[in-house]
Motif scaffolding. Structure first.
Motif, mmCIF file in Angstrom:
data_model
loop_
_atom_site.group_PDB
_atom_site.id
_atom_site.type_symbol
_atom_site.label_atom_id
_atom_site.label_comp_id
_atom_site.label_asym_id
_atom_site.label_seq_id
_atom_site.Cartn_x
_atom_site.Cartn_y
_atom_site.Cartn_z
ATOM 1 N N GLU A 131 0.847 -1.194 0.000
ATOM 2 C CA GLU A 131 0.000 0.000 0.000
ATOM 3 C C GLU A 131 0.886 1.249 0.000
ATOM 4 O O GLU A 131 1.822 1.368 0.780
ATOM 5 C CB GLU A 131 -0.925 0.009 1.215
ATOM 6 C CG GLU A 131 -1.976 -1.089 1.181
ATOM 7 C CD GLU A 131 -2.820 -1.134 2.453
ATOM 8 O OE1 GLU A 131 -2.586 -0.274 3.341
ATOM 9 O OE2 GLU A 131 -3.689 -2.012 2.559
ATOM 10 N N GLY A 132 0.598 2.168 -0.897
ATOM 11 C CA GLY A 132 1.387 3.383 -1.008
ATOM 12 C C GLY A 132 2.559 3.271 -1.958
ATOM 13 O O GLY A 132 3.208 4.281 -2.268
ATOM 14 N N LEU A 133 2.860 2.043 -2.409
ATOM 15 C CA LEU A 133 3.909 1.852 -3.405
ATOM 16 C C LEU A 133 3.291 1.856 -4.800
ATOM 17 O O LEU A 133 2.137 1.483 -4.976
ATOM 18 C CB LEU A 133 4.646 0.526 -3.175
ATOM 19 C CG LEU A 133 5.368 0.350 -1.842
ATOM 20 C CD1 LEU A 133 6.026 -1.036 -1.779
ATOM 21 C CD2 LEU A 133 6.408 1.443 -1.618
ATOM 22 N N ALA A 134 4.072 2.263 -5.782
ATOM 23 C CA ALA A 134 3.599 2.267 -7.168
ATOM 24 C C ALA A 134 3.829 0.887 -7.782
ATOM 25 O O ALA A 134 4.931 0.355 -7.721
ATOM 26 C CB ALA A 134 4.330 3.340 -7.971
ATOM 27 N N PHE A 135 2.791 0.317 -8.376
ATOM 28 C CA PHE A 135 2.940 -0.963 -9.073
ATOM 29 C C PHE A 135 3.472 -0.710 -10.466
ATOM 30 O O PHE A 135 3.241 0.350 -11.051
ATOM 31 C CB PHE A 135 1.583 -1.677 -9.123
ATOM 32 C CG PHE A 135 1.249 -2.430 -7.864
ATOM 33 C CD1 PHE A 135 1.589 -3.767 -7.715
ATOM 34 C CD2 PHE A 135 0.635 -1.779 -6.801
ATOM 35 C CE1 PHE A 135 1.299 -4.458 -6.558
ATOM 36 C CE2 PHE A 135 0.337 -2.455 -5.633
ATOM 37 C CZ PHE A 135 0.674 -3.796 -5.512
ATOM 38 N N PRO A 136 4.200 -1.724 -11.003
ATOM 39 C CA PRO A 136 4.510 -3.038 -10.457
ATOM 40 C C PRO A 136 5.441 -2.953 -9.234
ATOM 41 O O PRO A 136 6.178 -1.987 -9.072
ATOM 42 C CB PRO A 136 5.215 -3.763 -11.605
ATOM 43 C CG PRO A 136 4.937 -2.958 -12.830
ATOM 44 C CD PRO A 136 4.769 -1.560 -12.362
ATOM 45 N N VAL A 137 5.388 -4.021 -8.427
ATOM 46 C CA VAL A 137 6.339 -4.169 -7.331
ATOM 47 C C VAL A 137 7.058 -5.502 -7.505
ATOM 48 O O VAL A 137 6.600 -6.378 -8.249
ATOM 49 C CB VAL A 137 5.657 -4.116 -5.948
ATOM 50 C CG1 VAL A 137 4.955 -2.792 -5.734
ATOM 51 C CG2 VAL A 137 4.698 -5.298 -5.761
#
Length: 324
Positions: A131-137
């Motif tokens: 959550e809060g990270l930009a995808f892709p991860v």
């Protein structure tokens, strides 16, 4: 023979250090080969028989059935530090090689760009960590090596499904990073090598789709069950695409010198990429184990191994520093 005072090379990989051993033999240097997965020590022994111990242990040892040697090495290096032994890339350096999480914390402390990440210790934590990270991860084990077990997820649902299916492998210590995946401009990354605080060389490695094995040396990829390395198209890390020499900007060299100095790494490398999304430069990997690029005279126009041995002899007190 230069001296009856001996150097020790503490290592695990069966192939990477043959050029180093050959150069030591050529010069008649007295040294011992200490295989990490066959080694033992007495924690009450305050004596050290070596004028220098060179730590060449790889965190990818678990891929070759030597996971226990990774954790053992941390204890051995702690012991050597406690008794004041002369060690190249000792406990402090290995603690960064050992941990992708500590590497990001160091980059943050130095004010450098790095891919955002969260650290987890159970697959059930992965979706919320993203959550809060930009995808892709990507899911990246804290203890890595040659890109092993890194998996990309394009959406939160993919991450959730993988966790529910029990398909998330957090690595040998069950600690991993959920990290933003940064697409590399020109489909390439750069690795800068440093020896004794000075720039040695840099190489650009070109990527293939979803390729995370960026090791620049021969024999980086050994398939499961294989007893010997597989022949590679270009002799470099399992990729059939080019590796080329490159000269990084002076500011990058200064950053890499600062990173390795802060990590207590005397010989090592740092990898970076230019993010295709924003055009900015990001550092993402710190390596205390430099096995050097394959076919270095062709790629970087010189052989770095003699320079490494020159430095080892000075660090061991067996030679005087070269004068300019």
């Amino acid at each position: 023979m230069l001296s009856d005072r001996r150097i020790a090379i503490f290592y695990e990989h069966p192939e990477w250090f043959k050029p180093l051993f050959a150069e030591l033999d050529r010069r008649g240097v007295a040294y011992d080969r200490l295989l990490a997965h066959e080694h033992r020590f007495d924690p009450t022994d305050r004596q050290n028989p070596y004028v220098l111990i060179v730590n060449r242990m790889s965190p990818s040892a678990y891929l070759r059935g030597h996971a226990s040697a990774i954790f053992y090495t941390l204890q051995y290096l702690a012991h050597l530090k406690e008794i004041g032994a002369n060690v190249l890339n000792g406990y402090d350096a290995y603690s960064y090689e050992f941990s992708k999480a500590r590497q990001l914390a160091l980059l943050h402390r130095l004010g450098l760009r790095y891919p955002s990440a969260r650290v987890i210790n159970h697959p059930s934590q992965a979706e919320r960590a993203a959550e809060g990270l930009a995808f892709p991860v990507i899911l990246k084990p804290k203890i890595g090596g040659s890109g092993a077990k890194i998996v990309k997820f394009n959406a939160a649902g993919e991450l959730r499904d993988a966790a529910e299916r029990g398909a998330l492998d957090l690595g040998i210590d069950q600690t991993a990073l959920v990290q933003e995946y940064l697409p590399a401009e020109d489909d390439s990354i750069v690795r800068v090598e440093i020896l004794d605080g000075e720039y040695l060389y840099a190489i650009r490695l070109f990527l293939t789709a979803d390729e995370f094995n960026l090791c620049p040396a021969d024999y980086c990829r050994v398939p499961a069950g294989a007893l010997a390395p597989v022949g590679l198209a270009d002799g470099v890390s399992g990729r059939g695409v080019p590796v080329e020499a490159v000269m990084p900007p002076a500011s990058v060299i200064a950053d890499v010198q600062r990173i390795l100095r802060a990590a207590h790494i005397e010989v090592g490398g740092v990898e970076y990429l230019v993010n295709a999304r924003d055009g900015a430069l990001y550092y993402y990997d710190i390596n205390a184990l430099s096995n050097f690029v394959a076919n270095a005279p062709r790629v970087v126009r010189f052989d770095p191994v003699p320079r490494l041995v020159d430095y080892l002899l000075v660090r061991a007190g067996l030679a005087e520093p070269a004068t300019v």
